[in-house]
Design a protein around this motif. Structure first.
Motif, PDB file in Angstrom:
ATOM      1  N   SER A  65     -42.167  57.494 -42.408  1.00  0.00           N
ATOM      2  CA  SER A  65     -41.689  58.710 -41.763  1.00  0.00           C
ATOM      3  C   SER A  65     -41.661  58.547 -40.246  1.00  0.00           C
ATOM      4  CB  SER A  65     -42.583  59.899 -42.131  1.00  0.00           C
ATOM      5  OG  SER A  65     -43.845  59.785 -41.489  1.00  0.00           O
ATOM      6  N   GLN A  66     -41.002  59.482 -39.577  1.00  0.00           N
ATOM      7  CA  GLN A  66     -40.978  59.485 -38.113  1.00  0.00           C
ATOM      8  C   GLN A  66     -42.388  59.589 -37.547  1.00  0.00           C
ATOM      9  OE1 GLN A  66     -38.422  62.868 -37.443  1.00  0.00           O
ATOM     10  NE2 GLN A  66     -36.543  61.646 -37.474  1.00  0.00           N
ATOM     11  N   PHE A  67     -43.185  60.457 -38.115  1.00  0.00           N
ATOM     12  CA  PHE A  67     -44.559  60.663 -37.661  1.00  0.00           C
ATOM     13  C   PHE A  67     -45.380  59.389 -37.836  1.00  0.00           C
ATOM     14  CE2 PHE A  67     -48.854  62.473 -39.064  1.00  0.00           C
ATOM     15  CZ  PHE A  67     -49.353  62.550 -37.778  1.00  0.00           C
ATOM     16  N   GLU A  68     -45.230  58.712 -38.961  1.00  0.00           N
ATOM     17  CA  GLU A  68     -45.976  57.482 -39.222  1.00  0.00           C
ATOM     18  C   GLU A  68     -45.570  56.377 -38.252  1.00  0.00           C
ATOM     19  OE1 GLU A  68     -46.900  57.634 -43.990  1.00  0.00           O
ATOM     20  OE2 GLU A  68     -44.837  57.235 -43.368  1.00  0.00           O
ATOM     21  N   PHE A  69     -44.283  56.249 -37.993  1.00  0.00           N
ATOM     22  CA  PHE A  69     -43.793  55.230 -37.066  1.00  0.00           C
ATOM     23  C   PHE A  69     -44.337  55.487 -35.663  1.00  0.00           C
ATOM     24  CE2 PHE A  69     -39.634  53.171 -35.296  1.00  0.00           C
ATOM     25  CZ  PHE A  69     -40.345  52.058 -34.910  1.00  0.00           C
ATOM     26  N   ALA A  70     -44.322  56.741 -35.227  1.00  0.00           N
ATOM     27  CA  ALA A  70     -44.869  57.087 -33.913  1.00  0.00           C
ATOM     28  C   ALA A  70     -46.355  56.738 -33.829  1.00  0.00           C
ATOM     29  CB  ALA A  70     -44.651  58.569 -33.633  1.00  0.00           C
ATOM     30  N   ILE A  81     -44.274  45.619 -37.228  1.00  0.00           N
ATOM     31  CA  ILE A  81     -44.373  46.734 -38.173  1.00  0.00           C
ATOM     32  C   ILE A  81     -43.517  46.478 -39.409  1.00  0.00           C
ATOM     33  CG2 ILE A  81     -43.777  49.172 -38.536  1.00  0.00           C
ATOM     34  CD1 ILE A  81     -44.556  49.650 -35.597  1.00  0.00           C
ATOM     35  N   TYR A  82     -42.288  46.014 -39.178  1.00  0.00           N
ATOM     36  CA  TYR A  82     -41.331  45.889 -40.282  1.00  0.00           C
ATOM     37  C   TYR A  82     -41.161  44.462 -40.789  1.00  0.00           C
ATOM     38  CZ  TYR A  82     -40.237  50.658 -38.960  1.00  0.00           C
ATOM     39  OH  TYR A  82     -40.343  52.007 -38.687  1.00  0.00           O
ATOM     40  N   LEU A 119     -51.612  50.016 -34.927  1.00  0.00           N
ATOM     41  CA  LEU A 119     -50.918  48.889 -35.560  1.00  0.00           C
ATOM     42  C   LEU A 119     -51.906  47.868 -36.105  1.00  0.00           C
ATOM     43  CD1 LEU A 119     -48.373  47.355 -36.295  1.00  0.00           C
ATOM     44  CD2 LEU A 119     -48.292  46.478 -33.948  1.00  0.00           C
ATOM     45  N   GLN A 120     -52.987  47.590 -35.350  1.00  0.00           N
ATOM     46  CA  GLN A 120     -53.988  46.638 -35.823  1.00  0.00           C
ATOM     47  C   GLN A 120     -54.680  47.153 -37.082  1.00  0.00           C
ATOM     48  OE1 GLN A 120     -54.895  43.428 -34.356  1.00  0.00           O
ATOM     49  NE2 GLN A 120     -55.613  43.388 -36.467  1.00  0.00           N
ATOM     50  N   ILE A 121     -54.998  48.432 -37.107  1.00  0.00           N
ATOM     51  CA  ILE A 121     -55.623  49.022 -38.299  1.00  0.00           C
ATOM     52  C   ILE A 121     -54.669  48.916 -39.491  1.00  0.00           C
ATOM     53  CG2 ILE A 121     -56.607  51.133 -39.287  1.00  0.00           C
ATOM     54  CD1 ILE A 121     -57.202  52.015 -36.368  1.00  0.00           C
ATOM     55  N   PHE A 122     -53.415  49.222 -39.262  1.00  0.00           N
ATOM     56  CA  PHE A 122     -52.385  49.136 -40.304  1.00  0.00           C
ATOM     57  C   PHE A 122     -52.284  47.715 -40.856  1.00  0.00           C
ATOM     58  CE2 PHE A 122     -47.682  48.488 -41.054  1.00  0.00           C
ATOM     59  CZ  PHE A 122     -47.599  49.232 -42.225  1.00  0.00           C
ATOM     60  N   GLN A 123     -52.217  46.731 -39.969  1.00  0.00           N
ATOM     61  CA  GLN A 123     -52.097  45.337 -40.405  1.00  0.00           C
ATOM     62  C   GLN A 123     -53.344  44.868 -41.147  1.00  0.00           C
ATOM     63  OE1 GLN A 123     -51.214  43.688 -36.526  1.00  0.00           O
ATOM     64  NE2 GLN A 123     -49.047  43.481 -37.013  1.00  0.00           N
ATOM     65  N   ARG A 171     -49.508  53.249 -46.842  1.00  0.00           N
ATOM     66  CA  ARG A 171     -48.839  54.360 -46.183  1.00  0.00           C
ATOM     67  C   ARG A 171     -49.625  54.747 -44.925  1.00  0.00           C
ATOM     68  NH1 ARG A 171     -45.228  58.153 -47.980  1.00  0.00           N
ATOM     69  NH2 ARG A 171     -45.595  57.838 -50.210  1.00  0.00           N
ATOM     70  N   PRO A 172     -48.992  54.678 -43.746  1.00  0.00           N
ATOM     71  CA  PRO A 172     -49.727  55.022 -42.515  1.00  0.00           C
ATOM     72  C   PRO A 172     -50.337  56.415 -42.531  1.00  0.00           C
ATOM     73  CG  PRO A 172     -47.682  53.889 -41.981  1.00  0.00           C
ATOM     74  CD  PRO A 172     -47.650  54.157 -43.454  1.00  0.00           C
ATOM     75  N   LEU A 173     -49.712  57.349 -43.228  1.00  0.00           N
ATOM     76  CA  LEU A 173     -50.266  58.705 -43.299  1.00  0.00           C
ATOM     77  C   LEU A 173     -51.648  58.691 -43.932  1.00  0.00           C
ATOM     78  CD1 LEU A 173     -49.787  61.710 -42.753  1.00  0.00           C
ATOM     79  CD2 LEU A 173     -48.747  61.878 -45.029  1.00  0.00           C
ATOM     80  N   PHE A 174     -51.900  57.792 -44.876  1.00  0.00           N
ATOM     81  CA  PHE A 174     -53.228  57.679 -45.479  1.00  0.00           C
ATOM     82  C   PHE A 174     -54.257  57.251 -44.427  1.00  0.00           C
ATOM     83  CE2 PHE A 174     -51.352  56.553 -49.942  1.00  0.00           C
ATOM     84  CZ  PHE A 174     -50.968  57.872 -50.100  1.00  0.00           C
TER      85      PHE A 174
END
Length: 317
Positions: free
Chosen positions: A22-27, A60-61, A151-155, A166-169
């Protein structure tokens, strides 16, 4: 927005939609405000993602640079029709034409404002509960003692689960710590120099992080030692020699490329603004922070000093 930036935005939009972000997750992953991508994806807005953000987008992608930046502009014309919904959300229809007579909708570019909590379809078995358990474990193990970007947490979460997360999680899981009123907790801080948010374990009130330049690896004595430096408000150079795990949770040794940058924790003792008058008669403000590195890890420079006055841009907190 120029034609080049418009088609770059189209490319980034397709990458985002392609993985269900989502836009929010990408931001969030960019470390920006909640509606940053909403504004970016509005063709009538002036916001662009600069060259410096291309590598972040690639990370990210997991894509090539030419999937983001247009190699050449297409040979068809486009026009964009705007509509505003009852709730004030903007929606845009992109049409293309090869002769400026017949216009066809580009259904892959259905641009529009998204709800903040939107969850797009994704290909992943990782649940909110899985991510909450991972964040809980990371917090208890000291993972956030070293400041982390979103981004580091996501990776790191993707590497742990071997699956898309899912970044929202992650956002929801972090809020169980960031919404706490007092330390210890996780706090979201703004890195002014790099212009993005970071997340760190606030072990005590008025905790801040001093930015230092890691210049050399100096010893293989366990667990490895590195030399760092920073300057104070008077231009004085300070040298710190300390253990690698104090500076990072990454693997650094003599084969690592230097210099690198790190953030070390300390207690902010004072904030003040000094106003100086230049020779030309103009006023110049200096935002200054006094920080002690004695707590929590007893860090001192080679002159055995622990309290320093630095400019606020060199402190995250």
């Amino acid at each position: 927005m120029s034609e080049f930036e418009l088609f770059k935005m189209f490319n980034v939009f397709k990458l985002r939609k392609g993985i269900g972000m989502s836009q929010f997750e990408f931001a969030f992953l960019l470390g920006q405000r909640d509606f940053y991508i909403r504004d970016y994806e509005r063709p009538d807005h002036t916001l662009i993602l600069g060259h410096g953000e291309n590598n972040t987008i690639r990370s990210i992608y997991d894509c090539r640079l030419d999937e983001i930046v247009p190699v050449s502009l297409p040979k068809y014309a486009i026009r964009i029709l705007r509509a505003i919904g009852e709730n004030g959300n903007k929606h845009f229809k992109v049409q293309r034409s090869y002769d400026n007579k017949i216009w066809k909708d580009d259904f892959d570019l259905a641009l529009g404002d998204e709800q903040k909590e939107l969850g797009l379809p994704i290909n992943s078995d990782v649940t909110q509960e899985n991510v909450q358990d991972w964040i809980n474990s990371a917090y208890q193990s000291g993972y956030f003692n070293i400041p982390k970007s979103a981004l580091q947490i996501f990776q790191d979460s993707k590497n742990f689960f071997k699956d898309y997360v899912r970044p929202l999680f992650i956002i929801n899981a972090l809020q169980t710590y960031t919404k706490k009123k007092k330390a210890p907790r996780i706090v979201k801080l703004r890195d002014k120099l790099n212009d993005y948010d970071i997340f760190a374990n606030e072990q005590f009130t008025n905790m801040g992080f001093l930015r230092i330049k890691v210049t050399d690896y100096i010893s293989n004595d366990f667990p490895g030692f590195a030399r760092c430096e920073f300057t104070d408000i008077d231009g004085g150079l300070h040298i710190i020699e300390d253990k690698v795990p104090v500076l990072t949770d990454q693997f650094w040794d003599e084969n690592t490329t230097y210099p690198r940058w790190a953030l070390i924790p300390g207690k902010i003792l004072e904030r003040r603004t000094e106003i100086l008058t230049t020779k030309a008669g103009k006023e110049k403000k200096r935002n200054i922070i006094k920080i002690s590195l004695e707590k929590p890890w007893d860090i001192y420079d080679t002159s055995e000093e622990t309290v320093f006055e630095v400019f606020d841009v060199d402190v995250v907190g």
